[in-house]
Write a protein that holds these residues in place. Structure first.
Motif, PDB file in Angstrom:
ATOM      1  N   LEU A   1      -5.922  11.955   6.901  1.00 20.70           N
ATOM      2  CA  LEU A   1      -6.121  13.401   6.836  1.00 20.70           C
ATOM      3  C   LEU A   1      -4.795  14.101   7.081  1.00 20.70           C
ATOM      4  O   LEU A   1      -4.178  13.946   8.132  1.00 20.70           O
ATOM      5  CB  LEU A   1      -7.138  13.869   7.865  1.00 20.70           C
ATOM      6  N   ILE A   2      -4.356  14.872   6.090  1.00 19.91           N
ATOM      7  CA  ILE A   2      -3.084  15.576   6.174  1.00 19.91           C
ATOM      8  C   ILE A   2      -3.366  17.065   6.039  1.00 19.91           C
ATOM      9  O   ILE A   2      -4.085  17.495   5.136  1.00 19.91           O
ATOM     10  CB  ILE A   2      -2.133  15.130   5.056  1.00 19.91           C
TER      11      ILE A   2
ATOM     12  N   LEU B   1       0.802  -1.202   0.000  1.00 18.27           N
ATOM     13  CA  LEU B   1       0.000   0.000   0.000  1.00 18.27           C
ATOM     14  C   LEU B   1       0.842   1.261   0.000  1.00 18.27           C
ATOM     15  O   LEU B   1       0.388   2.311  -0.446  1.00 18.27           O
ATOM     16  CB  LEU B   1      -0.942  -0.005   1.203  1.00 18.27           C
ATOM     17  N   HIS B   2       2.075   1.188   0.497  1.00 18.12           N
ATOM     18  CA  HIS B   2       2.946   2.356   0.429  1.00 18.12           C
ATOM     19  C   HIS B   2       3.099   2.814  -1.014  1.00 18.12           C
ATOM     20  O   HIS B   2       3.049   3.989  -1.302  1.00 18.12           O
ATOM     21  CB  HIS B   2       4.329   2.025   0.998  1.00 18.12           C
ATOM     22  N   ARG B   3       3.289   1.888  -1.926  1.00 18.64           N
ATOM     23  CA  ARG B   3       3.576   2.259  -3.307  1.00 18.64           C
ATOM     24  C   ARG B   3       2.418   2.959  -3.986  1.00 18.64           C
ATOM     25  O   ARG B   3       2.568   4.067  -4.472  1.00 18.64           O
ATOM     26  CB  ARG B   3       4.007   1.029  -4.107  1.00 18.64           C
TER      27      ARG B   3
ATOM     28  N   ARG C   1       0.586  14.082  -4.087  1.00 19.13           N
ATOM     29  CA  ARG C   1       1.654  14.944  -3.679  1.00 19.13           C
ATOM     30  C   ARG C   1       1.208  15.660  -2.428  1.00 19.13           C
ATOM     31  O   ARG C   1       0.324  16.490  -2.466  1.00 19.13           O
ATOM     32  CB  ARG C   1       1.943  15.982  -4.781  1.00 19.13           C
ATOM     33  N   PHE C   2       1.803  15.304  -1.280  1.00 16.96           N
ATOM     34  CA  PHE C   2       1.347  15.849  -0.022  1.00 16.96           C
ATOM     35  C   PHE C   2       2.214  17.013   0.417  1.00 16.96           C
ATOM     36  O   PHE C   2       3.428  16.942   0.367  1.00 16.96           O
ATOM     37  CB  PHE C   2       1.375  14.777   1.070  1.00 16.96           C
ATOM     38  N   LEU C   3       1.588  18.079   0.923  1.00 21.78           N
ATOM     39  CA  LEU C   3       2.307  19.225   1.447  1.00 21.78           C
ATOM     40  C   LEU C   3       2.441  19.085   2.953  1.00 21.78           C
ATOM     41  O   LEU C   3       1.474  18.919   3.663  1.00 21.78           O
ATOM     42  CB  LEU C   3       1.518  20.517   1.140  1.00 21.78           C
ATOM     43  N   HIS C   4       3.665  19.200   3.463  1.00 20.33           N
ATOM     44  CA  HIS C   4       3.915  19.108   4.887  1.00 20.33           C
ATOM     45  C   HIS C   4       4.978  20.115   5.287  1.00 20.33           C
ATOM     46  O   HIS C   4       5.720  20.630   4.470  1.00 20.33           O
ATOM     47  CB  HIS C   4       4.395  17.711   5.288  1.00 20.33           C
TER      48      HIS C   4
ATOM     49  N   LEU D   1       0.217   4.313   7.143  1.00 20.58           N
ATOM     50  CA  LEU D   1       0.953   5.193   6.240  1.00 20.58           C
ATOM     51  C   LEU D   1       1.378   6.535   6.823  1.00 20.58           C
ATOM     52  O   LEU D   1       2.047   7.312   6.146  1.00 20.58           O
ATOM     53  CB  LEU D   1       0.112   5.452   4.984  1.00 20.58           C
ATOM     54  N   ASN D   2       1.016   6.828   8.060  1.00 19.62           N
ATOM     55  CA  ASN D   2       1.278   8.163   8.597  1.00 19.62           C
ATOM     56  C   ASN D   2       2.738   8.588   8.499  1.00 19.62           C
ATOM     57  O   ASN D   2       3.055   9.688   8.049  1.00 19.62           O
ATOM     58  CB  ASN D   2       0.830   8.227  10.055  1.00 19.62           C
ATOM     59  N   SER D   3       3.650   7.743   8.942  1.00 23.06           N
ATOM     60  CA  SER D   3       5.070   8.105   8.954  1.00 23.06           C
ATOM     61  C   SER D   3       5.594   8.368   7.550  1.00 23.06           C
ATOM     62  O   SER D   3       6.306   9.343   7.302  1.00 23.06           O
ATOM     63  CB  SER D   3       5.889   7.001   9.627  1.00 23.06           C
ATOM     64  N   ALA D   4       5.247   7.486   6.611  1.00 17.59           N
ATOM     65  CA  ALA D   4       5.712   7.654   5.232  1.00 17.59           C
ATOM     66  C   ALA D   4       5.159   8.920   4.604  1.00 17.59           C
ATOM     67  O   ALA D   4       5.854   9.619   3.859  1.00 17.59           O
ATOM     68  CB  ALA D   4       5.317   6.431   4.403  1.00 17.59           C
ATOM     69  N   LEU D   5       3.908   9.263   4.913  1.00 13.39           N
ATOM     70  CA  LEU D   5       3.308  10.469   4.358  1.00 13.39           C
ATOM     71  C   LEU D   5       3.996  11.720   4.893  1.00 13.39           C
ATOM     72  O   LEU D   5       4.211  12.685   4.168  1.00 13.39           O
ATOM     73  CB  LEU D   5       1.814  10.508   4.688  1.00 13.39           C
ATOM     74  N   ASN D   6       4.328  11.717   6.164  1.00 12.12           N
ATOM     75  CA  ASN D   6       5.045  12.852   6.735  1.00 12.12           C
ATOM     76  C   ASN D   6       6.395  13.052   6.051  1.00 12.12           C
ATOM     77  O   ASN D   6       6.765  14.167   5.673  1.00 12.12           O
ATOM     78  CB  ASN D   6       5.258  12.640   8.241  1.00 12.12           C
ATOM     79  N   ASP D   7       7.145  11.960   5.884  1.00  8.06           N
ATOM     80  CA  ASP D   7       8.484  12.066   5.289  1.00  8.06           C
ATOM     81  C   ASP D   7       8.415  12.552   3.848  1.00  8.06           C
ATOM     82  O   ASP D   7       9.160  13.460   3.449  1.00  8.06           O
ATOM     83  CB  ASP D   7       9.182  10.708   5.340  1.00  8.06           C
TER      84      ASP D   7
END
Length: 205
Positions: free
Chosen positions: A44-45, A18-20, A27-30, A165-171
């Protein structure tokens, strides 16, 4: 994009799969801060950034979602499907890459309230994402505050694995935010204003 079934279905294997597709398709903005965690809950990001430019210029740039290829390292290619002024219904096709694998995603503007807010919905076979972008003048003259929220929904039986997926999305998102800040320089804003001004000029007879 379709999933490839692993030989052994376990929570760990599903997480790897699911990471892939998720990271390929959005494209997430952090925040670039090493301690910021812009994922308040799974799927939710939300984050905020201050960039150069007036709100109207910045919003038009971000609403033209094909521009994502300029500031997001994970976006290889972006193009607008329709033409004319941006409006509800305008569509964009993006090609993204994660760890060497490419994926396609289509976005559509569902709300456009210039110069305040734009909402886009993106879909692929495996994920649906709603991006809400709001802008307002910053305290510092000549700059804009960008409030960015993304709601990610995995499709089908994969929905529950959003929690992994939280950690991967943050990075991944921190790289995107750094890219946005580095792209929207004073010089780039001047170029954008000139381009937008040229589009408003009447055609020569």
């Amino acid at each position: 994009m379709s999933f490839i079934a692993p030989r052994a279905i376990t929570a760990f294997n599903c997480r790897l799969l699911l990471h892939r597709p998720l990271l390929q398709n959005h494209r997430f903005l952090h925040s670039s801060s090493s301690v910021a965690m812009p994922v308040p809950r799974a799927g939710l990001i939300q984050d905020q950034a201050v960039v150069f430019g007036e709100p109207s210029t910045v919003l038009q740039y971000l609403a033209t979602f094909s521009n994502t290829q300029e500031w997001d390292p994970g976006c290889l290619k972006g193009k607008r499907v329709d033409s004319g002024p941006l409006k509800v219904g305008s569509q964009f096709e993006l090609v993204t890459e994660f760890k060497g694998s490419k994926s396609d995603m289509t976005y559509e503007i569902t709300k456009y309230d210039s110069p305040n807010e734009v909402v886009l919905v993106g879909e692929s076979k495996s994920v649906r994402v709603t991006d809400t972008i709001r802008v307002k003048p910053a305290d510092e003259p000549g700059k804009t505050v960008v409030d960015y929220q993304a709601h990610i929904q995995l499709k089908g039986c994969s929905k529950v694995f959003i929690y992994f997926l939280n950690s991967a999305l943050n990075d991944l998102g921190r790289e995107a935010m750094d890219g946005l800040r580095n792209t929207l320089t004073e010089e780039r804003i001047k170029q954008l204003k000139n381009e937008q001004s040229d589009h408003l000029q009447p055609a020569q007879q």
